[in-house]
Design a protein around this motif. Structure first.
Motif, PDB file in Angstrom:
ATOM      1  N   THR A 175      13.868  11.325  53.313  1.00  0.00           N
ATOM      2  CA  THR A 175      15.322  11.177  53.436  1.00  0.00           C
ATOM      3  C   THR A 175      16.066  12.122  52.492  1.00  0.00           C
ATOM      4  O   THR A 175      17.285  12.093  52.409  1.00  0.00           O
ATOM      5  CB  THR A 175      15.805   9.747  53.133  1.00  0.00           C
ATOM      6  N   ASN A 206      22.721  12.224  43.505  1.00  0.00           N
ATOM      7  CA  ASN A 206      23.427  10.960  43.289  1.00  0.00           C
ATOM      8  C   ASN A 206      24.333  11.044  42.070  1.00  0.00           C
ATOM      9  O   ASN A 206      24.387  10.136  41.250  1.00  0.00           O
ATOM     10  CB  ASN A 206      22.439   9.810  43.107  1.00  0.00           C
ATOM     11  N   MET A 221      28.156  12.266  40.368  1.00  0.00           N
ATOM     12  CA  MET A 221      29.554  12.470  40.676  1.00  0.00           C
ATOM     13  C   MET A 221      30.244  13.027  39.434  1.00  0.00           C
ATOM     14  O   MET A 221      29.934  12.618  38.318  1.00  0.00           O
ATOM     15  CB  MET A 221      30.107  11.089  40.983  1.00  0.00           C
ATOM     16  N   LYS A 266      23.899   7.544  39.652  1.00  0.00           N
ATOM     17  CA  LYS A 266      23.283   6.285  40.037  1.00  0.00           C
ATOM     18  C   LYS A 266      22.012   6.106  39.222  1.00  0.00           C
ATOM     19  O   LYS A 266      21.234   7.038  39.064  1.00  0.00           O
ATOM     20  CB  LYS A 266      22.943   6.353  41.533  1.00  0.00           C
ATOM     21  N   HIS A 318      26.145  -2.052  44.549  1.00  0.00           N
ATOM     22  CA  HIS A 318      25.667  -0.825  43.886  1.00  0.00           C
ATOM     23  C   HIS A 318      26.282   0.453  44.455  1.00  0.00           C
ATOM     24  O   HIS A 318      25.567   1.363  44.867  1.00  0.00           O
ATOM     25  CB  HIS A 318      24.136  -0.696  43.979  1.00  0.00           C
ATOM     26  N   CYS A 319      27.579   0.495  44.514  1.00  0.00           N
ATOM     27  CA  CYS A 319      28.237   1.693  45.031  1.00  0.00           C
ATOM     28  C   CYS A 319      28.726   2.540  43.856  1.00  0.00           C
ATOM     29  O   CYS A 319      29.312   2.014  42.898  1.00  0.00           O
ATOM     30  CB  CYS A 319      29.403   1.277  45.926  1.00  0.00           C
ATOM     31  N   LEU A 320      28.465   3.836  43.913  1.00  0.00           N
ATOM     32  CA  LEU A 320      28.841   4.720  42.803  1.00  0.00           C
ATOM     33  C   LEU A 320      30.317   5.111  42.900  1.00  0.00           C
ATOM     34  O   LEU A 320      30.775   5.608  43.919  1.00  0.00           O
ATOM     35  CB  LEU A 320      27.957   5.967  42.806  1.00  0.00           C
ATOM     36  N   VAL A 321      31.041   4.838  41.819  1.00  0.00           N
ATOM     37  CA  VAL A 321      32.477   5.090  41.775  1.00  0.00           C
ATOM     38  C   VAL A 321      32.758   6.112  40.680  1.00  0.00           C
ATOM     39  O   VAL A 321      32.248   5.976  39.564  1.00  0.00           O
ATOM     40  CB  VAL A 321      33.228   3.765  41.466  1.00  0.00           C
ATOM     41  N   MET A 341      31.376  18.044  46.683  1.00  0.00           N
ATOM     42  CA  MET A 341      31.833  17.606  48.002  1.00  0.00           C
ATOM     43  C   MET A 341      32.939  16.571  47.850  1.00  0.00           C
ATOM     44  O   MET A 341      32.812  15.614  47.101  1.00  0.00           O
ATOM     45  CB  MET A 341      30.658  16.989  48.772  1.00  0.00           C
ATOM     46  N   ASN A 387      31.162  14.264  44.861  1.00  0.00           N
ATOM     47  CA  ASN A 387      29.710  14.248  44.742  1.00  0.00           C
ATOM     48  C   ASN A 387      29.219  15.672  44.456  1.00  0.00           C
ATOM     49  O   ASN A 387      29.624  16.614  45.126  1.00  0.00           O
ATOM     50  CB  ASN A 387      29.129  13.737  46.068  1.00  0.00           C
ATOM     51  N   GLN A 417      40.012  15.215  47.938  1.00  0.00           N
ATOM     52  CA  GLN A 417      40.477  14.009  48.615  1.00  0.00           C
ATOM     53  C   GLN A 417      41.281  13.075  47.746  1.00  0.00           C
ATOM     54  O   GLN A 417      41.592  11.962  48.148  1.00  0.00           O
ATOM     55  CB  GLN A 417      39.281  13.247  49.185  1.00  0.00           C
ATOM     56  N   PHE A 472      20.979  21.117  50.514  1.00  0.00           N
ATOM     57  CA  PHE A 472      21.830  22.057  51.230  1.00  0.00           C
ATOM     58  C   PHE A 472      22.104  23.260  50.354  1.00  0.00           C
ATOM     59  O   PHE A 472      22.526  23.109  49.209  1.00  0.00           O
ATOM     60  CB  PHE A 472      23.167  21.412  51.593  1.00  0.00           C
ATOM     61  N   GLU A 528      23.220  13.174  54.322  1.00  0.00           N
ATOM     62  CA  GLU A 528      22.556  12.248  53.412  1.00  0.00           C
ATOM     63  C   GLU A 528      23.582  11.626  52.473  1.00  0.00           C
ATOM     64  O   GLU A 528      23.652  10.416  52.302  1.00  0.00           O
ATOM     65  CB  GLU A 528      21.480  12.968  52.594  1.00  0.00           C
ATOM     66  N   MET A 529      24.388  12.463  51.864  1.00  0.00           N
ATOM     67  CA  MET A 529      25.391  11.999  50.908  1.00  0.00           C
ATOM     68  C   MET A 529      26.753  11.968  51.580  1.00  0.00           C
ATOM     69  O   MET A 529      27.076  12.830  52.378  1.00  0.00           O
ATOM     70  CB  MET A 529      25.489  12.973  49.737  1.00  0.00           C
ATOM     71  N   PHE A 530      27.550  10.982  51.205  1.00  0.00           N
ATOM     72  CA  PHE A 530      28.914  10.961  51.717  1.00  0.00           C
ATOM     73  C   PHE A 530      29.856  10.666  50.556  1.00  0.00           C
ATOM     74  O   PHE A 530      29.439  10.109  49.533  1.00  0.00           O
ATOM     75  CB  PHE A 530      29.063   9.873  52.793  1.00  0.00           C
ATOM     76  N   THR A 531      31.082  11.060  50.684  1.00  0.00           N
ATOM     77  CA  THR A 531      32.109  10.642  49.740  1.00  0.00           C
ATOM     78  C   THR A 531      33.286  10.173  50.566  1.00  0.00           C
ATOM     79  O   THR A 531      33.519  10.661  51.660  1.00  0.00           O
ATOM     80  CB  THR A 531      32.625  11.790  48.842  1.00  0.00           C
ATOM     81  N   LEU A 564      27.064  17.989  45.295  1.00  0.00           N
ATOM     82  CA  LEU A 564      26.107  18.183  46.386  1.00  0.00           C
ATOM     83  C   LEU A 564      25.065  19.226  46.000  1.00  0.00           C
ATOM     84  O   LEU A 564      23.926  19.162  46.404  1.00  0.00           O
ATOM     85  CB  LEU A 564      26.841  18.607  47.651  1.00  0.00           C
ATOM     86  N   LEU A 605      34.515   7.103  46.083  1.00  0.00           N
ATOM     87  CA  LEU A 605      33.208   6.453  46.158  1.00  0.00           C
ATOM     88  C   LEU A 605      32.210   7.414  46.783  1.00  0.00           C
ATOM     89  O   LEU A 605      32.564   8.220  47.635  1.00  0.00           O
ATOM     90  CB  LEU A 605      33.295   5.191  47.025  1.00  0.00           C
ATOM     91  N   THR A 606      30.978   7.332  46.332  1.00  0.00           N
ATOM     92  CA  THR A 606      29.968   8.216  46.895  1.00  0.00           C
ATOM     93  C   THR A 606      28.658   7.483  47.030  1.00  0.00           C
ATOM     94  O   THR A 606      28.440   6.463  46.362  1.00  0.00           O
ATOM     95  CB  THR A 606      29.804   9.494  46.059  1.00  0.00           C
ATOM     96  N   GLY A 607      27.790   7.958  47.881  1.00  0.00           N
ATOM     97  CA  GLY A 607      26.500   7.303  48.009  1.00  0.00           C
ATOM     98  C   GLY A 607      25.605   8.021  48.978  1.00  0.00           C
ATOM     99  O   GLY A 607      25.971   9.007  49.594  1.00  0.00           O
ATOM    100  N   ASN A 608      24.420   7.462  49.076  1.00  0.00           N
ATOM    101  CA  ASN A 608      23.396   7.953  49.963  1.00  0.00           C
ATOM    102  C   ASN A 608      23.395   6.996  51.155  1.00  0.00           C
ATOM    103  O   ASN A 608      23.282   5.794  50.983  1.00  0.00           O
ATOM    104  CB  ASN A 608      22.088   7.892  49.186  1.00  0.00           C
ATOM    105  N   PHE A 668      21.369   6.189  53.503  1.00  0.00           N
ATOM    106  CA  PHE A 668      20.195   5.360  53.796  1.00  0.00           C
ATOM    107  C   PHE A 668      20.129   4.139  52.881  1.00  0.00           C
ATOM    108  O   PHE A 668      19.695   3.074  53.280  1.00  0.00           O
ATOM    109  CB  PHE A 668      18.922   6.201  53.700  1.00  0.00           C
ATOM    110  N   GLU A 669      20.584   4.311  51.616  1.00  0.00           N
ATOM    111  CA  GLU A 669      20.596   3.170  50.706  1.00  0.00           C
ATOM    112  C   GLU A 669      21.834   2.310  50.944  1.00  0.00           C
ATOM    113  O   GLU A 669      21.775   1.093  50.916  1.00  0.00           O
ATOM    114  CB  GLU A 669      20.666   3.653  49.248  1.00  0.00           C
ATOM    115  N   MET A 722      17.732  15.446  51.340  1.00  0.00           N
ATOM    116  CA  MET A 722      18.231  16.668  51.960  1.00  0.00           C
ATOM    117  C   MET A 722      18.803  17.598  50.899  1.00  0.00           C
ATOM    118  O   MET A 722      19.554  17.167  50.039  1.00  0.00           O
ATOM    119  CB  MET A 722      19.342  16.345  52.958  1.00  0.00           C
TER     120      MET A 722
END
Lengths: 434, 458
Positions: free
Chosen positions: A171, A390, A392, A433, B452-455, A357, A372, A361, A175, B379-382, A374, B405-408, B410-411, A173
């Motif tokens: 899982t 993980n 920020m 994290k 467990h969300c990263l802020v 990333m 993040n 916003q 970039f 994989e990662m989003f914000t 990235l 907020l950011t995270g993976n 899948f988790e 990735m």
């Protein structure tokens, strides 16, 4: 165009016709191979009028329909804003070279070959990478004509190359990516491939992500992804006029680090963001925005400048085919004299930030950025030890750019309209994290 | 609006005669208007009209595409697209089989924003701006209204001829407050599929937004780190769009072995309570339509059912490659672009938990509402909240500065441990992908709780 101007002049006090025509050929690669060849032709004409002192505006790409264009501009003028400016008369524009006829003779075969070469080199380094990329050549013609006698035209060529690679393991990735653009046809893939290979090398290992405030180096790509938007917004004459820019009342005051200098300059030859005049026919000039850490000027279009009792700086742009508004043309952060390696060597524990990333916003107007990391790397004892995940970062440019430890000598162009060196920031908040 | 009809008729006659595996064409006419206030004054009002078309041709391994607004000499455009496709000559592209469809979708007259006089639109924008300015302590404001009506005709070499009309309305409002040292902003965005009535009654929300901008100046910033977060339906909708929706777009996985393994149908992504849907066949929303831009009828697709991956979003090309069915998700923002796999209306289905139950056992957490924006790397989003509060001992406590907020993915999907019973759709957003932005979409969710969300923070 003359026909539109003539017809408009019959019913209004003043009018301006603006036309942009573009021919574009993008070639796209997906999953390491050629997938699409596109060709795009477009032409748009916009009519801005002043009727009973008010501005009306309409745009179309149906050039046969002059009456409709004039009518809808007149309709909007009924409700329009009071015009505070006059269309500029004919003037002598500076010589700014933005057209290279060599672009016309670049063949599809040559573009294809460059794309394949880029991907081969990257896959030679990392075989299981999936590359996406593209090459685009384009020519654009801009014409402007107004009822005050203003009449001008220029042609611009552009060529760009882009490569994005993804490496997937389970899982995880990774970039990486780089792009380059010029008004000249590009013939060498080295700028892109060497940068992507460097990113892959630095990201080879995974390093433990820190969870505290530490020194960081923003690479040029990192600066572009996190710190530029708040600057673009702060020096926009419209925000200054409305009082929402944090630097609006700070001309000549120490706001940023004394080493920090920024200019808006659309006169750099063969830079894709350059031009001899803006979308209102105002001559291009170089505007120093920050001199030794002190705000020195803001950028304006005609209407905003008139409202603010100043002169247009030649920054009127029609974004999305709308009415002109102040827009940054080419932003240049002045390079310093510290090499990237000297910055690295100075840091015991910290991060190199290559791409943030989502940084735009938040409260951009207030100078905030958060996102993040990235693509970013851990620094331990002056050396890059691997990539962080993980993680920020967050901060505010009015704190972060107030105290800059060093400015790099490694200036780099990003996207053809922004040039910046690396910036070494002594402390930035990092959350990771556990 | 009939100019393109004749051209499309003419093109459909000749399109079958060419030497290509498949050819399709789009013709489009659109009209749009825009009104904006900045500060206390009207900033701009304008209108525009657009007409144009494109040809997309497939020959073995490649796609050729030409777009143009000069509609004369169609045959040379078709020839150009074919010669580009032939030039590629490597690999092969397959398309799912499709039946020819002839249909006409007409705009409901009560959903046509151009039936509303410009003066009434300006009046509404002005009214909202006045409400914003009732709040003391503001520095400036933005009210930006836009609408459009578009007619598009799709034809292809197997005999389809589909004409569709649609309307779109968006309104964006922002209030900016300063105290001489800092600047804070608060915003609101709404939209509808042409129904002006839907954006006419925002007065209370506009007032609340303006008050918020001023209140934020005195609000503290959260300390960065991991939290239990509760998202309101608007922000949870942005979350599902960014964190999972984009990952479900098959053009991202279909040619990549590693990703196909990662996204195997049946794989567990969340708890049994988690159901995620996308579909343009859900009527009346900004992402709704009858046929996509490849002429495939709209569907409703379960992406996740009871926590397991059950579907993904397809174009005819991605579906054929993966041996699945086209889902009607091939969309383009205009004739200037080829269709690519996109979302439509994406949402988390409601569960059983009430909002009170959701926050009851949280000692210290964050309640995040509304949105600034969101983005993903797959994989990662914000995503960032427009508004946030601390949750302390089961109660909503002080207002804090907006959080990111950011995270993976899948988790994080597995960390959703409560799903509310209060689904709400957000129609204020636009989606960007592959240089095509903004595409009208909607997304939604009930309240959800994520552990467990990263802020990001101070």
């Amino acid at each position: 165009m003359e026909r539109i101007l003539e017809q408009a002049k019959k019913v209004v006090e003043a009018a301006e016709v603006f036309m942009v025509s573009t021919e574009q050929t993008p070639v796209k690669f997906e999953n390491n191979r050629l997938k699409h060849i596109l060709s795009k032709q477009s032409q748009t004409v916009a009519l801005r009028i002043i009727k009973k002192g008010k501005i009306g505006y309409s745009a179309t790409n149906d050039l046969d329909d002059v009456t409709m264009l004039v009518n809808s501009a007149v309709e909007t003028a009924e409700f329009g804003t009071a015009a505070k400016f006059e269309f500029p008369a004919a003037s002598n524009y500076p010589q700014v070279d933005v057209y290279d006829p060599a672009i016309e003779s670049v063949s599809m075969e040559q573009m294809l070959k460059l794309g394949e070469e880029m991907i081969d080199i990257i896959r030679g380094h990392t075989p299981d990478i999936a590359c996406e990329g593209g090459l685009t050549k384009s020519t654009t013609t801009i014409k402007i004509l107004n009822s005050t006698g203003g009449c001008a035209e220029y042609r611009k060529s552009a060529f760009s190359m882009r490569l994005e690679g993804t490496v997937i393991q389970d899982t995880d990735m990774l970039f990486v990516g780089e792009d380059e653009s010029s008004c000249h046809p590009l013939t060498d893939t080295k700028t892109i491939t060497s940068s992507v290979i460097r990113q892959l090398e630095w990201a080879k290992e995974q390093a433990e992500a820190p969870d505290k405030a530490l020194p960081v180096i923003f690479t040029p790509n990192g600066v572009a992804s996190a710190l530029v938007s708040p600057l673009v917004s702060a020096f926009n004459g419209k925000n200054v006029y409305e009082g929402s820019s944090p630097v609006g009342d700070k001309l000549g005051k120490a706001v940023f680090d004394t080493k920090f200098c920024l200019r808006d300059d659309a006169s750099i030859p063969f830079c894709p963001g350059s031009r001899p005049f803006d979308d209102e026919g105002v001559a291009t000039r170089c505007t120093t925005l920050i001199e030794n850490g002190m705000p020195a000027a803001f950028y304006y279009d005609l209407q905003t400048a008139a409202l603010a009792n100043t002169q247009s700086t030649g920054n009127g742009e029609r974004n999305g085919g709308r009415l002109p508004s102040p827009s940054a043309s080419v932003f240049v952060i002045k390079p310093g004299n510290t090499s990237f390696n000297e910055m690295l060597a100075d840091i015991k524990e910290g991060l190199v930030i290559e791409y943030v990333m989502g940084a735009e916003q938040g409260n951009v107007l207030g100078g905030d950025f958060a996102g993040n990391v990235l693509l970013g790397y851990k620094i331990e004892n002056g050396k890059i030890t691997g990539r962080v995940k993980n993680t920020m970062v967050s901060g505010n440019i009015y704190q972060v750019l107030k105290d800059i430890a060093a400015i790099g000598s490694d200036s780099k162009w990003i996207g053809g309209s922004f040039s910046t060196p690396s910036l070494y920031i002594p402390v930035l908040s990092i959350s990771s994290k556990k | 609006m009939s100019q393109i009809e004749n051209i499309a008729e003419e093109a459909s006659k000749i399109i079958k005669k060419y030497d290509a595996d498949y050819i399709e064409a789009h013709f489009e006419e659109s009209t749009s208007s825009h009104i904006s206030y900045r500060g206390k004054k009207l900033d701009s009002i304008d209108s525009s009209r657009s007409i144009g078309g494109n040809i997309r041709a497939k020959v073995k391994g490649g796609w050729g595409f030409t777009s143009f607004n000069n509609l004369k000499d169609l045959s040379s455009r078709i020839e150009q697209a074919i010669s580009q496709a032939k030039f590629i000559s490597q690999g092969d592209i397959e398309l799912t089989t499709a039946e020819p469809i002839v249909d006409k979708v007409i705009l409901d007259e009560d959903k046509n924003p151009f039936k509303i006089p410009l003066s009434e639109k300006k009046e509404l924008a002005s009214e909202y701006n006045d409400i914003i300015w009732q709040t003391p302590g503001l520095q400036t404001s933005v009210v930006s209204y836009g609408d459009s009506v578009k007619k598009s005709i799709f034809i292809n070499s197997i005999g389809s001829f589909i004409s569709q009309e649609r309307a779109d309305i968006t309104i964006y409002l922002m209030a900016v407050a300063t105290n001489g040292k800092e600047v804070q902003q608060s915003s609101l965005s709404m939209g509808s599929r042409g129904d002006f009535g839907r954006i006419k009654t925002l007065h209370p929300q506009v007032k609340e937004m303006a008050d918020k901008a001023v209140a934020l100046l005195a609000a503290p910033q959260a300390k960065g780190g991991e939290y239990t977060v509760v998202l309101d339906p608007v922000l949870a909708g942005v979350f599902v769009h960014e964190a999972f929706g984009h990952l479900s777009e098959a053009d991202f996985v279909y040619e990549n072995e590693n990703l196909r393994r990662l996204m195997t149908l049946g794989k567990e992504f969340g708890t049994e309570e988690l159901n995620i849907v996308d579909g343009a066949a859900v009527p009346g929303l900004r992402g709704s339509f009858k046929y996509d831009d490849e002429g495939t009828p709209a569907t409703k697709t379960y992406l996740i059912r009871e926590g397991k991956l059950t579907g993904r979003l397809h174009s005819r090309e991605t579906a054929a490659k993966m041996g699945e069915r086209a889902t009607g998700n091939a969309r383009s923002i205009s004739y200037r672009f080829p269709p690519i796999v996109r979302m439509t209306n994406t949402y988390i289905e409601p569960g059983a938990t009430t909002f009170e139950e959701m926050i009851a056992d949280i000692k210290e957490g964050i309640y995040a509402k509304n949105w600034y924006g969101g983005t993903t790397s797959m994989e990662m989003f914000t995503f960032s909240a427009g508004e946030a509060y601390m949750i302390r001992n089961g109660k909503i406590a002080e207002l804090i500065r907006p959080v990111m907020l950011t995270g993976n993915v899948f988790e994080t999907l597995k960390n959703i441990d409560a799903i509310g019973n209060d689904l709400d759709m957000n129609e204020g957003g636009g989606c960007g992908k592959g240089g095509q932005s903004p595409l009208p979409v909607s997304n939604g969710s009930p309240h959800i709780r994520i552990r467990h969300c990263l802020v990001g923070g101070a």
